[in-house]
Write a protein that holds these residues in place. Structure first.
Motif, PDB file in Angstrom:
ATOM      1  N   GLY A 159       5.432 -57.327   9.050  1.00 14.74           N
ATOM      2  CA  GLY A 159       4.907 -55.574   8.779  1.00 14.74           C
ATOM      3  C   GLY A 159       5.364 -55.280   7.215  1.00 14.74           C
ATOM      4  N   ASP A 160       6.144 -55.675   7.356  1.00 11.22           N
ATOM      5  CA  ASP A 160       7.073 -55.399   5.723  1.00 11.22           C
ATOM      6  C   ASP A 160       6.895 -55.829   4.841  1.00 11.22           C
ATOM      7  N   GLY A 161       7.297 -55.343   3.371  1.00 10.72           N
ATOM      8  CA  GLY A 161       6.227 -56.147   2.365  1.00 10.72           C
ATOM      9  C   GLY A 161       7.742 -55.639   1.283  1.00 10.72           C
ATOM     10  N   VAL A 162       7.327 -56.779   0.395  1.00  6.24           N
ATOM     11  CA  VAL A 162       8.303 -56.369  -1.383  1.00  6.24           C
ATOM     12  C   VAL A 162       7.276 -55.648  -2.243  1.00  6.24           C
ATOM     13  N   LEU A 163       7.985 -54.876  -2.309  1.00  3.19           N
ATOM     14  CA  LEU A 163       6.971 -53.636  -4.022  1.00  3.19           C
ATOM     15  C   LEU A 163       8.289 -54.676  -5.027  1.00  3.19           C
ATOM     16  N   TYR A 164       6.901 -55.285  -6.405  1.00  2.00           N
ATOM     17  CA  TYR A 164       7.787 -55.516  -7.670  1.00  2.00           C
ATOM     18  C   TYR A 164       7.167 -55.091  -8.528  1.00  2.00           C
ATOM     19  N   GLN A 165       7.898 -55.327 -10.154  1.00  6.12           N
ATOM     20  CA  GLN A 165       7.055 -55.424 -11.005  1.00  6.12           C
ATOM     21  C   GLN A 165       6.687 -56.700 -11.421  1.00  6.12           C
ATOM     22  N   GLY A 166       5.575 -57.318 -11.060  1.00  7.39           N
ATOM     23  CA  GLY A 166       4.914 -58.182 -10.878  1.00  7.39           C
ATOM     24  C   GLY A 166       4.628 -59.020 -12.347  1.00  7.39           C
ATOM     25  N   VAL A 167       4.643 -58.457 -13.690  1.00  9.84           N
ATOM     26  CA  VAL A 167       4.543 -59.142 -14.782  1.00  9.84           C
ATOM     27  C   VAL A 167       5.409 -59.683 -15.292  1.00  9.84           C
ATOM     28  N   TYR A 168       6.790 -58.622 -15.127  1.00 10.24           N
ATOM     29  CA  TYR A 168       7.800 -58.472 -15.725  1.00 10.24           C
ATOM     30  C   TYR A 168       9.396 -58.825 -15.156  1.00 10.24           C
ATOM     31  N   ARG A 169       8.743 -59.259 -13.362  1.00 12.07           N
ATOM     32  CA  ARG A 169       9.531 -59.363 -12.597  1.00 12.07           C
ATOM     33  C   ARG A 169       9.515 -60.785 -11.709  1.00 12.07           C
ATOM     34  N   ARG A 170      10.483 -61.930 -12.467  1.00 13.11           N
ATOM     35  CA  ARG A 170       9.457 -63.468 -12.023  1.00 13.11           C
ATOM     36  C   ARG A 170      10.002 -63.666 -10.386  1.00 13.11           C
ATOM     37  N   HIS A 171       9.346 -64.359  -9.034  1.00 12.44           N
ATOM     38  CA  HIS A 171       9.601 -64.486  -8.302  1.00 12.44           C
ATOM     39  C   HIS A 171       8.587 -66.010  -7.661  1.00 12.44           C
ATOM     40  N   GLY A 172       8.840 -65.882  -6.734  1.00 13.56           N
ATOM     41  CA  GLY A 172       8.380 -67.276  -5.751  1.00 13.56           C
ATOM     42  C   GLY A 172       9.176 -67.218  -4.622  1.00 13.56           C
ATOM     43  N   ARG A 173       8.880 -68.376  -3.510  1.00  7.28           N
ATOM     44  CA  ARG A 173       9.264 -68.487  -2.497  1.00  7.28           C
ATOM     45  C   ARG A 173       9.953 -70.255  -3.048  1.00  7.28           C
ATOM     46  N   ILE A 174      11.099 -70.384  -2.796  1.00  7.52           N
ATOM     47  CA  ILE A 174      11.011 -71.494  -3.508  1.00  7.52           C
ATOM     48  C   ILE A 174      12.363 -72.580  -2.397  1.00  7.52           C
ATOM     49  N   THR A 175      12.335 -70.994  -0.796  1.00  7.04           N
ATOM     50  CA  THR A 175      13.115 -72.376   0.092  1.00  7.04           C
ATOM     51  C   THR A 175      11.998 -72.765   0.977  1.00  7.04           C
ATOM     52  N   PRO A 176      11.058 -73.959   1.816  1.00  5.46           N
ATOM     53  CA  PRO A 176      10.001 -74.441   1.966  1.00  5.46           C
ATOM     54  C   PRO A 176       9.933 -73.810   3.442  1.00  5.46           C
ATOM     55  N   ASN A 177       8.979 -72.734   3.344  1.00  4.55           N
ATOM     56  CA  ASN A 177       8.196 -72.285   4.496  1.00  4.55           C
ATOM     57  C   ASN A 177       8.693 -72.381   5.943  1.00  4.55           C
ATOM     58  N   PRO A 178       9.515 -72.430   7.111  1.00  5.18           N
ATOM     59  CA  PRO A 178      10.355 -72.608   8.469  1.00  5.18           C
ATOM     60  C   PRO A 178       8.806 -72.870   9.290  1.00  5.18           C
TER      61      PRO A 178
END
Length: 218
Positions: A159-178
């Protein structure tokens, strides 16, 4: 009640607590399972974008109306929360599996304002979204990590989310999904009079073309 934590305008991203209730998230997942995943379509829905190390189930909003309705219905609330005049571009649903990562990247121009919404984790273990501290120019570069670029991890409950500037803010999930699996919904918008306004509705509909129904032919 939705709570915005952080300064989106200053930092380029902000955590949104309680954007959707867990019950709403579960209802959406049940709908996806009933309409899409229970029809033997999992193999057809597998995609392998260059962000991922292996295939994942993906459903594009324009191919599944409930996701599109979710995006459009959410637009006024997000616009009000950010103080922006927004138009929706597109949404999609993805299921990650245990051990999956999402490489560090910037989003395409239709993602001027982006939302990563966590719907559920199979094992209840939060899987954080990692976000760069500083903006960069738009880029198609995909990397396994942030290098020496400062970044932070943002943990979300269902139910939580993150709003972010997708074009200018680099992001990812580099920690493996547990978790054995985790389900996420991604929603994107552009500013009505902004640099990427042409990407509203993912370029699939004109925002100015008049509509004329010929009801006498019905």
């Amino acid at each position: 009640m939705m709570q915005l934590q952080g300064d989106y305008a200053r930092d380029g991203y902000a955590l949104v607590r309680g954007l959707c209730t867990p019950e709403m998230c579960n209802a959406l997942l049940q709908q996806v399972q009933a309409d899409v995943l229970s029809q033997g379509a999992v193999r057809r829905l597998m995609r392998h974008p260059n962000l991922l190390q292996r295939e994942a189930v993906e459903v594009y909003g324009f191919h599944y109306p409930p996701l599109l309705a979710f995006l459009w219905g959410l637009t006024p609330s997000i616009a009000t929360a950010l103080g922006m005049d927004l138009l929706p571009s597109y949404s999609y649903f993805r299921i990650y599996r245990e051990g999956d990562v999402c490489r560090v990247h910037s989003d395409r121009y239709a993602c001027e304002v982006s939302l990563s919404l966590t719907l559920d984790y199979s094992d209840g273990v939060p899987w954080p979204l990692e976000m760069a501290d500083m903006p960069t120019e738009p880029s198609a570069l995909v990397e396994s990590g942030f290098g020496d670029q400062p970044h932070r991890s943002i943990a979300m409950e269902p139910g939580d989310g993150v709003l972010y500037q997708g074009v200018y803010r680099r992001h990812g999930r580099i920690t493996p999904n547990p978790n054995a699996w985790s389900a996420h919904l991604f929603c994107h918008w552009v500013q009505r009079n902004g640099a990427y306004a042409e990407h509203a509705f993912d370029g699939k509909a004109s925002v100015t073309r008049p509509v004329n129904f010929r009801l006498e032919d019905a």
